[in-house]
Write an enzyme that holds these catalytic residues in place. Sequence first.
Site, PDB file in Angstrom:
ATOM      1  N   SER A 165       0.881  -1.185   0.000  1.00  0.00           N
ATOM      2  CA  SER A 165       0.000   0.000   0.000  1.00  0.00           C
ATOM      3  C   SER A 165       0.906   1.219   0.000  1.00  0.00           C
ATOM      4  O   SER A 165       1.537   1.516   1.021  1.00  0.00           O
ATOM      5  CB  SER A 165      -0.863   0.034   1.257  1.00  0.00           C
ATOM      6  OG  SER A 165      -1.621  -1.126   1.383  1.00  0.00           O
ATOM      7  N   LYS A 173      -7.253   1.723  -2.598  1.00  0.00           N
ATOM      8  CA  LYS A 173      -6.835   1.334  -1.236  1.00  0.00           C
ATOM      9  C   LYS A 173      -6.898   2.546  -0.292  1.00  0.00           C
ATOM     10  O   LYS A 173      -7.357   2.437   0.854  1.00  0.00           O
ATOM     11  CB  LYS A 173      -5.407   0.769  -1.299  1.00  0.00           C
ATOM     12  CG  LYS A 173      -4.753   0.512   0.032  1.00  0.00           C
ATOM     13  CD  LYS A 173      -5.375  -0.646   0.794  1.00  0.00           C
ATOM     14  CE  LYS A 173      -4.766  -0.750   2.189  1.00  0.00           C
ATOM     15  NZ  LYS A 173      -5.301  -1.854   2.960  1.00  0.00           N
ATOM     16  N   LYS A 184       0.552   6.038   8.137  1.00  0.00           N
ATOM     17  CA  LYS A 184       1.249   5.982   6.841  1.00  0.00           C
ATOM     18  C   LYS A 184       0.247   6.104   5.694  1.00  0.00           C
ATOM     19  O   LYS A 184       0.444   6.899   4.763  1.00  0.00           O
ATOM     20  CB  LYS A 184       2.012   4.655   6.735  1.00  0.00           C
ATOM     21  CG  LYS A 184       2.694   4.476   5.417  1.00  0.00           C
ATOM     22  CD  LYS A 184       2.780   3.051   4.916  1.00  0.00           C
ATOM     23  CE  LYS A 184       1.555   2.264   4.814  1.00  0.00           C
ATOM     24  NZ  LYS A 184       1.519   1.198   3.839  1.00  0.00           N
TER      25      LYS A 184
HETATM   26  P1  NAD Z   1       5.982  -5.917   7.377  1.00  0.00           P
HETATM   27  O1  NAD Z   1       6.751  -4.766   7.937  1.00  0.00           O
HETATM   28  O2  NAD Z   1       5.531  -7.008   8.284  1.00  0.00           O
HETATM   29  O3  NAD Z   1       6.826  -6.627   6.201  1.00  0.00           O
HETATM   30  C1  NAD Z   1       7.603  -5.946   5.276  1.00  0.00           C
HETATM   31  C2  NAD Z   1       8.773  -6.847   4.895  1.00  0.00           C
HETATM   32  O4  NAD Z   1       9.510  -6.186   3.850  1.00  0.00           O
HETATM   33  C3  NAD Z   1       9.762  -7.077   6.041  1.00  0.00           C
HETATM   34  O5  NAD Z   1       9.955  -8.474   6.188  1.00  0.00           O
HETATM   35  C4  NAD Z   1      11.044  -6.355   5.607  1.00  0.00           C
HETATM   36  O6  NAD Z   1      12.234  -7.013   6.022  1.00  0.00           O
HETATM   37  C5  NAD Z   1      10.896  -6.412   4.094  1.00  0.00           C
HETATM   38  N1  NAD Z   1      11.640  -5.365   3.359  1.00  0.00           N
HETATM   39  C6  NAD Z   1      11.659  -4.030   3.584  1.00  0.00           C
HETATM   40  N2  NAD Z   1      12.386  -3.417   2.628  1.00  0.00           N
HETATM   41  C7  NAD Z   1      12.852  -4.388   1.792  1.00  0.00           C
HETATM   42  C8  NAD Z   1      13.641  -4.385   0.607  1.00  0.00           C
HETATM   43  N3  NAD Z   1      14.107  -3.240   0.096  1.00  0.00           N
HETATM   44  N4  NAD Z   1      13.899  -5.571   0.028  1.00  0.00           N
HETATM   45  C9  NAD Z   1      13.413  -6.732   0.526  1.00  0.00           C
HETATM   46  N5  NAD Z   1      12.642  -6.810   1.636  1.00  0.00           N
HETATM   47  C10 NAD Z   1      12.375  -5.639   2.266  1.00  0.00           C
HETATM   48  O7  NAD Z   1       4.735  -5.258   6.611  1.00  0.00           O
HETATM   49  P2  NAD Z   1       3.315  -5.945   6.285  1.00  0.00           P
HETATM   50  O8  NAD Z   1       2.401  -5.805   7.459  1.00  0.00           O
HETATM   51  O9  NAD Z   1       3.549  -7.280   5.656  1.00  0.00           O
HETATM   52  O10 NAD Z   1       2.740  -4.901   5.191  1.00  0.00           O
HETATM   53  C11 NAD Z   1       3.182  -4.888   3.853  1.00  0.00           C
HETATM   54  C12 NAD Z   1       2.288  -3.939   3.088  1.00  0.00           C
HETATM   55  O11 NAD Z   1       0.939  -4.410   3.123  1.00  0.00           O
HETATM   56  C13 NAD Z   1       2.257  -2.504   3.662  1.00  0.00           C
HETATM   57  O12 NAD Z   1       2.227  -1.569   2.629  1.00  0.00           O
HETATM   58  C14 NAD Z   1       0.980  -2.491   4.476  1.00  0.00           C
HETATM   59  O13 NAD Z   1       0.414  -1.179   4.590  1.00  0.00           O
HETATM   60  C15 NAD Z   1       0.093  -3.390   3.626  1.00  0.00           C
HETATM   61  N6  NAD Z   1      -1.010  -4.014   4.351  1.00  0.00           N
HETATM   62  C16 NAD Z   1      -0.805  -4.516   5.599  1.00  0.00           C
HETATM   63  C17 NAD Z   1      -1.865  -5.091   6.292  1.00  0.00           C
HETATM   64  C18 NAD Z   1      -1.676  -5.646   7.685  1.00  0.00           C
HETATM   65  O14 NAD Z   1      -2.679  -5.905   8.363  1.00  0.00           O
HETATM   66  N7  NAD Z   1      -0.433  -5.872   8.153  1.00  0.00           N
HETATM   67  C19 NAD Z   1      -3.136  -5.162   5.696  1.00  0.00           C
HETATM   68  C20 NAD Z   1      -3.308  -4.694   4.393  1.00  0.00           C
HETATM   69  C21 NAD Z   1      -2.222  -4.110   3.738  1.00  0.00           C
END
Ligand code: NAD
Length: 295
Positions: free
Chosen positions: A95, A170, A238
């Site tokens: 997102s 979104k 965010k």
């Molecule tokens: P998270 O922080 O748990 O996971 C992100 C992952 O990306 C981490 O494992 C990190 O090590 C990795 N990362 C960061 N930069 C990187 C790079 N340059 N190369 C490789 N890996 C890298 O986040 P999440 O909760 O999985 O969310 C991911 C996305 O989904 C976000 O944009 C969030 O807003 C969206 N989202 C989250 C939820 C939720 O409930 N958690 C729901 C809907 C949407």
Amino acid sequence: MKIGFIGLGIMGCPMSKNLVKAGYELVVFDFNKEKVAELVALGAEEAESSAKVAEKCDVIITMLPNSPHVRSACLGAGGVAEGAKPGTIVIDMSSIDPVESKSIGAALAEKGIELMDAPVSGGEPKAIDGTLSVMVGGNKESFDKYYDLLMAMAGSVVYVGPLGSGNVAKLANQVIVALNIAAVSEALTLAVKNGADPELVYQAIRGGLAGSTVLDAKAPMMMAHNFKPGFRIELHIKDLNNALNAAHATDTSLPLTASVMEMMQALKNDGCGVNDHSALVKYYEKISNTSVEKK
Ligand code: NAD
């Protein structure tokens, strides 16, 4: 067809596992080696960088925290653009700010790499169940081509329009949810300060026009003071900041979004950034010196 998957966090880890279950061959990368090991144990191949993922795959999914991470994984040192062949497609399911989706997409296009934005709603439980809602922006032909791939992680996959449109959808979702949570907080505070039982007020109104998925999901959490996430306040800040950025880029004003973003920011300043976004009620409790908690 080998699928690259970059970003194995709360969402990316279960989503990529569902692709393995559906029979796709995966090449994965994340800085978090424990998460990579979980996928390797299921048969995925490990890559040392996003560039190495791109050397091995023509289709790459990214699931990263925010716009700077997507920019870095696609265009930074060791990023997708360093290893990808022309004709590669990146499906970014993070997102992020739709203005950034278009900008990253334009930079990738100069190297013959296509970008689709395909953010999700549903959170971790639906990522695990493979029932996410996916909203997609990009070329319609590519949407049709990769529909089945996206459906392996989802309950619904909807085409919204050109690149950036998925993130616009979104952000619209996140604005509606945030403003609803504020409205529920405000209403429960009004009830308790005026001598009504907030639980009975909730039961009385939930079947009428004020009823909503947000009311049913969040009012019970507020009255139980159960703020275990769910969706963290810091992630919602965010998204609301991205909504404000996108709005300001098109001379659009979002007065209610700005107010609720500042309420969430105040809670984050108070150490509540990791709480569920239903903890917005704590802001209202503080400014009216009360509590909606059921005793
Ligand atoms: P998270 O922080 O748990 O996971 C992100 C992952 O990306 C981490 O494992 C990190 O090590 C990795 N990362 C960061 N930069 C990187 C790079 N340059 N190369 C490789 N890996 C890298 O986040 P999440 O909760 O999985 O969310 C991911 C996305 O989904 C976000 O944009 C969030 O807003 C969206 N989202 C989250 C939820 C939720 O409930 N958690 C729901 C809907 C949407």
